[in-house]
Structures are given as C-alpha cells and as structure tokens.
Design an enzyme around this catalytic site. Sequence first.
Site, PDB file in Angstrom:
ATOM      1  N   GLN A 418       0.843  -1.188   0.000  1.00 18.24           N
ATOM      2  CA  GLN A 418       0.000   0.000   0.000  1.00 18.24           C
ATOM      3  C   GLN A 418       0.884   1.245   0.000  1.00 18.24           C
ATOM      4  O   GLN A 418       1.806   1.354   0.806  1.00 18.24           O
ATOM      5  CB  GLN A 418      -0.901  -0.014   1.237  1.00 18.24           C
ATOM      6  CG  GLN A 418      -2.151   0.827   1.101  1.00 18.24           C
ATOM      7  CD  GLN A 418      -3.157   0.503   2.192  1.00 18.24           C
ATOM      8  OE1 GLN A 418      -2.775   0.223   3.331  1.00 18.24           O
ATOM      9  NE2 GLN A 418      -4.427   0.530   1.877  1.00 18.24           N
ATOM     10  N   ASP A 420       0.891   4.100   1.251  1.00 21.82           N
ATOM     11  CA  ASP A 420       0.212   4.835   2.309  1.00 21.82           C
ATOM     12  C   ASP A 420       0.948   6.113   2.662  1.00 21.82           C
ATOM     13  O   ASP A 420       2.178   6.148   2.659  1.00 21.82           O
ATOM     14  CB  ASP A 420       0.172   3.972   3.561  1.00 21.82           C
ATOM     15  CG  ASP A 420      -1.236   3.537   3.918  1.00 21.82           C
ATOM     16  OD1 ASP A 420      -2.181   4.073   3.331  1.00 21.82           O
ATOM     17  OD2 ASP A 420      -1.365   2.664   4.778  1.00 21.82           O
ATOM     18  N   HIS A 422       0.325   9.370   5.744  1.00 22.41           N
ATOM     19  CA  HIS A 422      -0.507   9.940   6.793  1.00 22.41           C
ATOM     20  C   HIS A 422       0.016  11.332   7.124  1.00 22.41           C
ATOM     21  O   HIS A 422       1.215  11.522   7.315  1.00 22.41           O
ATOM     22  CB  HIS A 422      -0.513   9.033   8.021  1.00 22.41           C
ATOM     23  CG  HIS A 422      -1.115   7.696   7.728  1.00 22.41           C
ATOM     24  ND1 HIS A 422      -0.357   6.622   7.327  1.00 22.41           N
ATOM     25  CD2 HIS A 422      -2.411   7.287   7.713  1.00 22.41           C
ATOM     26  CE1 HIS A 422      -1.161   5.592   7.092  1.00 22.41           C
ATOM     27  NE2 HIS A 422      -2.403   5.975   7.317  1.00 22.41           N
TER      28      HIS A 422
END
Length: 680
Positions: A418, A420, A422
């Site tokens: 993934q 990802d 944040h």
Amino acid sequence: MNAVQDPIQVHLPDGSVKEFAAGVTPFQVAESISPRLAAASVVARIKPLHAAGQTAADDKEAGDAAAMYASEDAQAERLVDLSTPLQESVTLQLLTEKDPDALKVVRHSAAHVLATAVLELFPETKLGHGPATDAGFFYDFYRPTPFTPDDLKRIEEKMAEVVARDEKFIREQEPREKGLQRFKAENDFMKIHFIERFTHDGDDISLYRNGAFVDFCRGPHVPSTGRVKAFKVTNLAGAYWLGDEKNPQLQRVYGTAFFSKKEMDEHFVRLEEAAKRDHRVLGKQLDLFSIQDLAGPGLIFWHPKGAMIRKTMEDWMREECIRRGYDLVVTPHVMRTELWKTSGHEGFYSQNMFTPMELDDADYRLKPMNCPGHILIYKNSPKSYRDLPVRFAELGNVYRYERSGTMHGLLRVRGFTQDDAHIFCTPEQIENEVVDCIDFAQAVLTTFGFSDFKVELSTWDPNDRKSYAGSDEKWNLAIHSLENALQRKGIPYKTIAGEAAFYGPKIDIKLVDVLGRLWQLSTVQFDFNLPARFELEYVGEDGERHQPLMVHRALFGSVERFFGVLIEHYAGAFPLWLAPVQMGIVPISERHQAYAEKVQAELQKAGFRVELDARNEKMNAKIRDFTMQKVPYVLVMGDKEEAAGGVSVRARGKGDQGSVSLADFLARAGELVAGKSMEL
C-alpha cells in the site's frame, strides 16, 4: 360526509407545477404531459416538498441486502414505480432509457424474471436475493442439485417466455408476521432471515408480484416483464450464504440486461476486448507475475519483468513524495496484538486480519494497515505547531484475510503493498493539505496515462449520530475542507451522504480506463478516531496541547491492484518509460553480433533496459518474439547499419521506421522516457 382532500402539487424538472388529485401516479402525470413520454418512462424519482434541502444517500453497493430490504425513508429522494400513488406534493422526475438509474431498475426486474424462470423449472429451489450490479444482475439460489450449462440455457429460454407474457409488476404490502408465516411454510430460510433482520415487529413488508411469482423486495421495478427487452444469462458461480464458508453454499446465476439488443451486443464486444486484456492472462504471457499453489492463494510472486515495472512505479512514487515534502518511513510487517487493540482493529477489523501468532513475549498480528505504525513514529517525539504538517509516506506491505473465492489475480489479494501516507496537521492547515493530496492524485493518474476520472465525496448522516466518531464540529470542518479543496481544484464531484467511514469523510477518485471501466484506487480520508485512541498531541501557538487532524491518503491504492489495472489499460503494451524491456536488439546474422553488443552497451550506458537476441535463429523469428512480448522498439542491424553507426527501428504498432543514427535514436528515446510519454 367524507372530506375532500386538497389537490397535491407535482413540481417537474422544467420548473413547471401541475396540480392533481391525491393518489395520482407518476404514469398518469406522464400521460398528462405526453403519451410518448408515458410510453418511454421506466421509473420515477420523487422527493416530498417538505423534505427540501435534505440529501438522500444512494443505496450502498449493489447486492447489499440491508440496502435492498431496509425501510424506506419517506423524507428522502427515492425511486418509485410508475404505478405508485402520490399522496402529497412532490418533486417528480420521470426517468427514461437515457438515465443510468433506469437501467439498474431494468436489471433488478430482470433478476426477478430470472427467479420466476428458475422456480417454474425447478420449484424445489429456495431464493436468496437478486440485486442489480454495474454489469448486470445476479440471483442467489439454494438447490442441492447443481445447475448445469444446459440448465442455464433452459432458464434463459424460460425467461423469454416470462418476458413474452408481459406480466405486470405489482407491489403489495402485508403484515410482517403474515409474510414470515408464508416463507416459513415454504422453508425459504433466506427470505425469513431478510425479513427478521431488516424489518421490525408491527411493520408491513413490501412484496412484488408478477404472475404467480412473489418476492420480498423493496423495488422499484419496471411496469411489466415485457419491459425487460434484451437480456442474457452469462455464468454461474458459487457463493456462501451470508459470505460465511460455514453456511450452505448457494448457486449464484449471473446475467445482464439492456434496453436494446444493440446495446447488449456492444457490451459483449467490450467484454471480449476486456478478456484480451485480462491481466492474469497477460501476466503469464509476458512473464510478469505468478500466484503459486504451494505458497497459497492471494500471494504474488513478482517475476523479473514485473518486478522491473514495479521498481519503476515505486521509484517514481518515492521521488515524488520527497519532492512534495513527505518523509519516507518503514514500519514492521508484524506487531503485537496489543497495538491493534489500541487502534481498534482487533475489535472492528479482526475478521479481515490473519490469525495471531504466539511468540515468547506476546501474541503478534501481521499488519493489515500502515497507519498505527506511522502514529507510533509521530508519538516518538514531542511535536510543536511549528513541526506541522508532518507527512509520513511508506510503500508498506500489508496482509488481509480475503475469503476463498473472493481473490482475483492482482486485483484482490491477501498480501499487497500500500502506498500509504498519513498527514498530521492543524485545523488551519488541513484544506491546503487536502488540495495537495488531490493534486498528487491527479499527477499519478496523468503520469501513468489516465486522462479521465470521476470523484465522489462520501459524507456522514447527521441523523445517525451514534454511527460516527468525532464531534459535529470536527465533521463539519472535515466535510467543508474536502468540499473547498475540490472546488479550488475545479473538480466536479458527487456527494454521497451516509457513505463515510465511521471515523471520517473521504474523497474517492475513480479512474476510467481505455474500455471506460471505473477503478477505485486513490482515496483521501479524514480520521477522527486514531488521533483520539492514541492520544496524539502537539503544542499549539497558545502553549496548550491540541490533538492534530489526521489524513490518510493512498494514490496507487495498492501497487498490485494499480499494476493489474495498468496491464489491462495498456493490454500489456506499456509506454516506453514503464516497459520492462524497452528495446530488443536483433543482429541480422552472426557477423553482426559484435556491433549489436556495442549498441547494447551504449543503450545500457544511457540507462535503457535492453535485451539482445543472440540465438541462432532467423531475423524474422527474433522480431516476432520481441513483438509478441510487446517490446516498444526492435532495433535491427546488418551491414548497412554497422557501416553508418545506426540502427533500423521498428516501433510497436507502427512497423518499420527506417534507419537512423544511434545518436539520434538515443536522443529521441531519452526525450520520451524523460517526458513519461505515452507515444513512441
């Protein structure tokens, strides 16, 4: 003496208002406008006037039994049968074949025609549910004897008979207990489950009848079975009752339906083209990846050529993250179960996680997501408002327990990477951060060759407050920030109320591939839940401690899924910058071998991925093999090319481009790679 009910007003899309006696149907309204409109109408969309300003959520994904059987919200905009009596003033839109929602109604009705045919042929069958889908419809059946291909043919023929009978779809209502008694007497365990789960004591339940067939269903439907004009039963698959392998196995019969045979024929042409682009077939032909039975389903083995494309994708993503102000991090694949209890995954997501493994000090779980790891890095040192925003990015491997039968090549797997990120920021920073995420998502799509995409904004249902974490203030800030970000980017979007996750609203960006198919990949997601669970803080300008806002964003979605979509989008013929082998070299004869090796060295020195075919084979055979492998350029060299210091170029899809100097070819290819060009 009975009181005379006041007339109701029907507000039409053109702004006109008509008055009718209460009980008028949408079909009668259509007839009052034009008999041609009445004949063309399929279904109606209504909304009570006193509900103005409220937003209705579309049904959740097709096939969701809760969406199919839940009680109607009389305040919301909704689709209704043309025969529905209108008892109050409404806005009314008559949907014809031009409206996508009308096609879904036709397909839902086709599912009922399918169920009618099955019961007439095999009366011992028990019914599950039969929703419309994006590609057609299906119906789940329980029958101990498996259907055969001949049975499917008979079912389709019987469906044609049901359509020819032109039976009206009639909505009926009856007390819940009476309906339960009916289905219990017939041992229809699935219908009993739906009624008991999605209706309440004292409710009336909604049934639809066509001829002798009766089904528990919310509707709406087309006026009669004769409106299901073009349909086909397509295939058969297994499906466990309620998706649980411990339950009885059902037989799911798939089909599709369209307004005309021409549209259906075009659909099957598209399916044929999609089959040619199937990433599982091309992955094997081009030697890109495999799934090994000995290792287990849903686990991808990247072969050298596939791994080279993956490296190119990931290198671009990492470099772009750094350029855009992200810090790259790496988190462990396995962590203590206690962490997943804190994050809430152990309680809410454990059925999608691999089972715990007991080690010497504690139970551990393979990570299904990267976010808790990024949070721990954030918490590792105190943060001030001056440190924010903090942007952590990781191409992290995650593991999720997908059920048997749900996995599909690269598109649905148990282990994937993934992309990802944040973002932890202040309320004042959030809108700009979201704008930057959207800009990044657009850059991903355009760089990899996707020019068209659709955007959805999923928000909460403020009337269902208990289903969502976070204060009203946070939800309003989050939704407003997402809306403003999309408006600043000038991106049209569809708002879907009630579709947000419990922990925050989100933007979904769905790319459109060369066949017009939508793929859900990129997402930008607010999260009110994890910052609170992990007690995240930063010291504000006022010297007080505050909780940061948190945004999840994934742009590939997963490397595996994005790669699968790329294979199908390009039919394996990747643009030059992504191709695992960018140039194939073919010496005409053995005496040209030394020059071919010299050219290969020059190209590799310039950074190109090159393969030299030095086999003792004919030139045309070598060219054909490179062509079958979809190599962008095949460079042929003989006496003439060697004497001139050049190469004879064959470009994929364009054929022989003639001879050019090696320097000119290098310059041209370099420009194409540097510009991430889709052309050759």
